[in-house]
Scaffold this motif. Structure first.
Motif, PDB file in Angstrom:
ATOM      1  N   ALA A 232      46.738  33.768  68.082  1.00 34.77           N
ATOM      2  CA  ALA A 232      46.445  32.574  68.885  1.00 34.77           C
ATOM      3  C   ALA A 232      45.330  32.839  69.880  1.00 34.77           C
ATOM      4  CB  ALA A 232      47.705  32.108  69.604  1.00 34.77           C
ATOM      5  N   ALA A 233      45.221  34.077  70.348  1.00 39.06           N
ATOM      6  CA  ALA A 233      44.191  34.416  71.338  1.00 39.06           C
ATOM      7  C   ALA A 233      42.845  34.743  70.695  1.00 39.06           C
ATOM      8  CB  ALA A 233      44.659  35.606  72.173  1.00 39.06           C
ATOM      9  N   ALA A 234      42.823  34.937  69.376  1.00 48.25           N
ATOM     10  CA  ALA A 234      41.576  35.300  68.694  1.00 48.25           C
ATOM     11  C   ALA A 234      40.633  34.105  68.611  1.00 48.25           C
ATOM     12  CB  ALA A 234      41.873  35.840  67.301  1.00 48.25           C
ATOM     13  N   ARG A 235      39.353  34.393  68.654  1.00 43.25           N
ATOM     14  CA  ARG A 235      38.356  33.327  68.542  1.00 43.25           C
ATOM     15  C   ARG A 235      38.287  32.825  67.109  1.00 43.25           C
ATOM     16  NH1 ARG A 235      32.544  34.207  71.172  1.00 43.25           N
ATOM     17  NH2 ARG A 235      33.928  34.132  72.981  1.00 43.25           N
ATOM     18  N   GLY A 236      38.279  31.519  66.930  1.00 46.22           N
ATOM     19  CA  GLY A 236      38.224  30.930  65.599  1.00 46.22           C
ATOM     20  C   GLY A 236      36.799  30.634  65.146  1.00 46.22           C
ATOM     21  N   LYS A 237      36.620  30.607  63.828  1.00 45.69           N
ATOM     22  CA  LYS A 237      35.338  30.252  63.235  1.00 45.69           C
ATOM     23  C   LYS A 237      35.551  29.068  62.311  1.00 45.69           C
ATOM     24  CE  LYS A 237      31.494  32.096  60.510  1.00 45.69           C
ATOM     25  NZ  LYS A 237      30.949  33.299  59.808  1.00 45.69           N
ATOM     26  N   LEU A 238      34.760  28.009  62.490  1.00 46.08           N
ATOM     27  CA  LEU A 238      34.937  26.808  61.685  1.00 46.08           C
ATOM     28  C   LEU A 238      34.659  27.092  60.216  1.00 46.08           C
ATOM     29  CD1 LEU A 238      33.385  24.031  63.948  1.00 46.08           C
ATOM     30  CD2 LEU A 238      35.799  24.576  63.605  1.00 46.08           C
ATOM     31  N   ALA A 239      35.469  26.459  59.349  1.00 47.46           N
ATOM     32  CA  ALA A 239      35.312  26.585  57.903  1.00 47.46           C
ATOM     33  C   ALA A 239      35.105  25.179  57.345  1.00 47.46           C
ATOM     34  CB  ALA A 239      36.553  27.225  57.292  1.00 47.46           C
ATOM     35  N   PRO A 240      33.881  24.821  56.975  1.00 41.63           N
ATOM     36  CA  PRO A 240      33.570  23.429  56.667  1.00 41.63           C
ATOM     37  C   PRO A 240      34.101  22.913  55.337  1.00 41.63           C
ATOM     38  CG  PRO A 240      31.649  24.807  56.304  1.00 41.63           C
ATOM     39  CD  PRO A 240      32.688  25.687  56.928  1.00 41.63           C
ATOM     40  N   ASP A 241      34.516  23.786  54.416  1.00 43.21           N
ATOM     41  CA  ASP A 241      34.970  23.289  53.121  1.00 43.21           C
ATOM     42  C   ASP A 241      36.066  24.165  52.556  1.00 43.21           C
ATOM     43  OD1 ASP A 241      33.305  25.434  52.693  1.00 43.21           O
ATOM     44  OD2 ASP A 241      32.348  24.609  50.907  1.00 43.21           O
ATOM     45  N   PHE A 242      36.730  23.649  51.501  1.00 43.46           N
ATOM     46  CA  PHE A 242      37.868  24.309  50.875  1.00 43.46           C
ATOM     47  C   PHE A 242      37.680  24.300  49.367  1.00 43.46           C
ATOM     48  CE2 PHE A 242      42.068  25.589  49.879  1.00 43.46           C
ATOM     49  CZ  PHE A 242      42.569  24.745  48.905  1.00 43.46           C
ATOM     50  N   GLU A 243      38.109  25.398  48.739  1.00 43.95           N
ATOM     51  CA  GLU A 243      37.967  25.513  47.294  1.00 43.95           C
ATOM     52  C   GLU A 243      39.142  26.314  46.734  1.00 43.95           C
ATOM     53  OE1 GLU A 243      34.439  26.730  44.094  1.00 43.95           O
ATOM     54  OE2 GLU A 243      34.292  27.348  46.194  1.00 43.95           O
ATOM     55  N   PHE A 244      39.634  25.895  45.556  1.00 38.27           N
ATOM     56  CA  PHE A 244      40.730  26.562  44.851  1.00 38.27           C
ATOM     57  C   PHE A 244      40.202  27.027  43.497  1.00 38.27           C
ATOM     58  CE2 PHE A 244      45.272  27.043  43.769  1.00 38.27           C
ATOM     59  CZ  PHE A 244      45.238  27.008  42.378  1.00 38.27           C
ATOM     60  N   VAL A 245      40.383  28.324  43.184  1.00 37.07           N
ATOM     61  CA  VAL A 245      39.928  28.862  41.898  1.00 37.07           C
ATOM     62  C   VAL A 245      40.983  29.814  41.347  1.00 37.07           C
ATOM     63  CG1 VAL A 245      37.448  28.653  42.313  1.00 37.07           C
ATOM     64  CG2 VAL A 245      38.654  30.710  43.049  1.00 37.07           C
ATOM     65  N   GLU A 246      40.977  29.993  40.021  1.00 37.01           N
ATOM     66  CA  GLU A 246      41.884  30.922  39.373  1.00 37.01           C
ATOM     67  C   GLU A 246      41.126  31.764  38.359  1.00 37.01           C
ATOM     68  OE1 GLU A 246      44.627  27.749  38.011  1.00 37.01           O
ATOM     69  OE2 GLU A 246      46.208  28.949  38.970  1.00 37.01           O
ATOM     70  N   GLN A 247      41.630  32.976  38.107  1.00 33.57           N
ATOM     71  CA  GLN A 247      41.048  33.838  37.084  1.00 33.57           C
ATOM     72  C   GLN A 247      42.171  34.652  36.449  1.00 33.57           C
ATOM     73  OE1 GLN A 247      37.699  34.099  35.991  1.00 33.57           O
ATOM     74  NE2 GLN A 247      38.755  35.245  34.369  1.00 33.57           N
ATOM     75  N   SER A 248      42.391  34.440  35.161  1.00 30.17           N
ATOM     76  CA  SER A 248      43.443  35.149  34.441  1.00 30.17           C
ATOM     77  C   SER A 248      42.902  36.416  33.800  1.00 30.17           C
ATOM     78  CB  SER A 248      44.062  34.236  33.371  1.00 30.17           C
ATOM     79  OG  SER A 248      44.659  33.110  33.975  1.00 30.17           O
ATOM     80  N   PHE A 249      43.797  37.340  33.492  1.00 29.80           N
ATOM     81  CA  PHE A 249      43.408  38.561  32.785  1.00 29.80           C
ATOM     82  C   PHE A 249      44.598  39.098  31.997  1.00 29.80           C
ATOM     83  CE2 PHE A 249      44.905  39.795  36.939  1.00 29.80           C
ATOM     84  CZ  PHE A 249      45.498  41.044  36.826  1.00 29.80           C
ATOM     85  N   GLU A 250      44.296  39.725  30.865  1.00 30.22           N
ATOM     86  CA  GLU A 250      45.313  40.361  30.044  1.00 30.22           C
ATOM     87  C   GLU A 250      45.650  41.731  30.624  1.00 30.22           C
ATOM     88  OE1 GLU A 250      46.915  39.067  27.321  1.00 30.22           O
ATOM     89  OE2 GLU A 250      45.882  37.200  27.866  1.00 30.22           O
ATOM     90  N   LEU A 251      46.916  42.050  30.642  1.00 28.06           N
ATOM     91  CA  LEU A 251      47.366  43.338  31.146  1.00 28.06           C
ATOM     92  C   LEU A 251      47.458  44.358  30.014  1.00 28.06           C
ATOM     93  CD1 LEU A 251      50.177  41.922  33.421  1.00 28.06           C
ATOM     94  CD2 LEU A 251      48.177  43.155  34.252  1.00 28.06           C
ATOM     95  N   ALA A 252      47.294  45.617  30.358  1.00 27.90           N
ATOM     96  CA  ALA A 252      47.501  46.673  29.377  1.00 27.90           C
ATOM     97  C   ALA A 252      48.967  46.659  28.938  1.00 27.90           C
ATOM     98  CB  ALA A 252      47.135  48.025  29.980  1.00 27.90           C
ATOM     99  N   PRO A 253      49.268  47.152  27.747  1.00 29.29           N
ATOM    100  CA  PRO A 253      50.671  47.208  27.311  1.00 29.29           C
ATOM    101  C   PRO A 253      51.541  47.913  28.350  1.00 29.29           C
ATOM    102  CG  PRO A 253      49.215  47.777  25.498  1.00 29.29           C
ATOM    103  CD  PRO A 253      48.354  47.686  26.728  1.00 29.29           C
ATOM    104  N   ALA A 254      52.732  47.367  28.560  1.00 31.38           N
ATOM    105  CA  ALA A 254      53.643  47.945  29.548  1.00 31.38           C
ATOM    106  C   ALA A 254      53.994  49.380  29.174  1.00 31.38           C
ATOM    107  CB  ALA A 254      54.908  47.102  29.637  1.00 31.38           C
ATOM    108  N   THR A 255      53.848  50.274  30.144  1.00 31.75           N
ATOM    109  CA  THR A 255      54.082  51.697  29.924  1.00 31.75           C
ATOM    110  C   THR A 255      54.809  52.277  31.132  1.00 31.75           C
ATOM    111  OG1 THR A 255      51.994  51.841  28.703  1.00 31.75           O
ATOM    112  CG2 THR A 255      52.992  53.912  29.421  1.00 31.75           C
ATOM    113  N   PRO A 256      55.992  52.872  30.949  1.00 35.61           N
ATOM    114  CA  PRO A 256      56.674  53.441  32.113  1.00 35.61           C
ATOM    115  C   PRO A 256      55.919  54.643  32.667  1.00 35.61           C
ATOM    116  CG  PRO A 256      57.842  54.021  30.096  1.00 35.61           C
ATOM    117  CD  PRO A 256      56.777  53.027  29.711  1.00 35.61           C
ATOM    118  N   HIS A 257      55.860  54.729  33.966  1.00 41.11           N
ATOM    119  CA  HIS A 257      55.269  55.904  34.616  1.00 41.11           C
ATOM    120  C   HIS A 257      56.039  57.147  34.178  1.00 41.11           C
ATOM    121  CE1 HIS A 257      54.300  58.693  37.909  1.00 41.11           C
ATOM    122  NE2 HIS A 257      53.174  57.991  38.031  1.00 41.11           N
TER     123      HIS A 257
END
Length: 393
Positions: A232-257
């Motif tokens: 609350a005490a920190a200085r704020g910086k105005l953010a004039p716009d908003f954007e929502f994006v997504e990026q999917s990726f395939e995971l490597a085959p599951a492998t137990p450590h």
């Protein structure tokens, strides 16, 4: 348009607690805190904070369907004093001591309530939206829980006019230990009560909270008060716009450590079977951009080392960035290769091998390519990042 709502998700009957397997599936006791799902909507995007351990993919999918809101940023606070969210994971059909198996009844119950909160927030939307602002400050309340870990004590807050939209800080909500049997929101729950915004846990893969003086309940309150007051005490910086994006990726085959079987007292064959059954095959990063501030939601628990690498890539584009854990799913802990090879508890729960951290960083770069920031001059060619430029390690 901006809307908000909340709904009580305290179950009407005692359920097994999640977070600490040493509880051996003990059910929660009366008393403690009420647990909540809180929602803020920006147009057709819903930001959700749910007081539970994880957000299983099956829960996220059902909330999307029931609320008819595909653009979700749904975050588990990761409190270790809530009913075991593996009951909501339709892949969790195995019987593992200390972990609750899938129960469709409770997946329906939780998804009904969270979806209703989303719908309420959308019904409550105002026609106008106040301008966003971003505040940031350093709060020394995080400490490393892995060898060579370096705490990132940067806290972030985004507001819409006078209202706090959400806050981000990277520390596990584990001020309450395994001996606690009541429901507790831990420090994120206390923070939301104090400032009225959502609480998101940042890159928590190697970070624990700095313990404060007093009993656990007093520590959680004091932790939240310190975070809230300094933001609350920190200085704020105005953010004039908003954007929502997504990026999917395939995971490597599951492998137990290599340490997984020994740590859990099972054979290598059983370890391979368990991880292959439990682990998802793909994942998605979800980005929220407020002006030049980018929040990247990760379906797991990344370390601060990976966050710093992503922040370096973001800085080359003129962006400030942070990671948020437990967004729209859970693929386990996410570590850099060298950190994975060091082993330990977090590495044992890194279910897709040593290179998932590299995948996270490269996918974050692809997500940034989708952003409309910085504004591009379409009359000139946009040059890609140099292939020889390596992020800071």
């Amino acid at each position: 348009m901006f809307g908000e709502a909340q709904v009580d998700i305290t179950p009407p009957e005692a359920l097994p607690l999640g977070g600490y397997t040493e509880r051996r599936s003990a059910v929660f006791q009366p008393g403690g805190d009420r647990l909540w799902a809180r929602v803020k909507t920006i147009g057709d995007v819903a930001l959700i904070s749910v007081e539970m351990l994880t957000c299983p993919e099956s829960l996220v999918a059902m909330v999307r369907e029931k609320s008819k809101t595909p653009r979700l940023f749904m975050v588990a606070t990761h409190t270790h004093c809530a009913p075991d969210s593996q009951m909501l994971n339709d892949r969790m059909t195995l019987m593992i001591p200390g972990i609750a198996p899938f129960r469709r009844r409770w997946l329906e119950w939780y998804s009904d309530r969270i979806a209703e909160a989303v719908l309420q927030a959308r019904r409550n939307q105002n026609a106008t939206l106040a301008q966003f602002s971003v505040q940031s400050t350093s709060v020394p309340l995080s400490r490393s829980r892995r060898p060579l870990g370096v705490p990132n004590n940067r806290a972030w807050q985004v507001s819409a006019g006078e209202k706090v939209l959400f806050s981000v800080f990277g520390a596990h909500p584990t001020l309450f230990g395994s001996e606690e049997r009541g429901l507790r929101g831990d420090w994120p729950g206390e923070l939301m009560v104090k400032n009225g915004g959502l609480a998101f846990t940042g890159a928590i893969g190697d970070m624990s909270p700095v313990p404060l003086a007093g009993p656990s309940a007093e520590q959680a309150y004091a932790f939240a008060r310190l975070l809230s007051n300094q933001l609350a005490a920190a200085r704020g910086k105005l953010a004039p716009d908003f954007e929502f994006v997504e990026q999917s990726f395939e995971l490597a085959p599951a492998t137990p450590h290599p340490e997984f079987a020994r740590a859990n007292g099972v054979t290598d064959a059983i370890a391979t079977s368990v991880v292959a059954k439990f682990a998802p095959k793909a994942a998605t990063l979800t980005g929220l951009r407020f002006g030049n501030f980018l929040v990247i939601g990760v379906p797991g628990e990344p370390t601060t080392e990976l966050e710093r690498r992503v922040q370096t890539l973001a800085a080359r584009r003129g962006l400030r960035a942070c990671l948020v854990s437990h967004v729209n799913g859970w693929i386990g802990y996410i570590l850099a290769r060298e950190d994975y090879l060091r082993g330990g508890y977090e590495a044992q729960l890194a279910m897709h091998g040593p290179d998932t951290g590299e995948q996270l960083v490269s996918t974050a770069s692809k997500l940034m390519e989708k952003l409309s920031y910085p504004k591009r001059d379409t009359s000139a060619q946009t040059l890609p990042l140099s292939a020889s430029a390596q992020p800071h390690r």
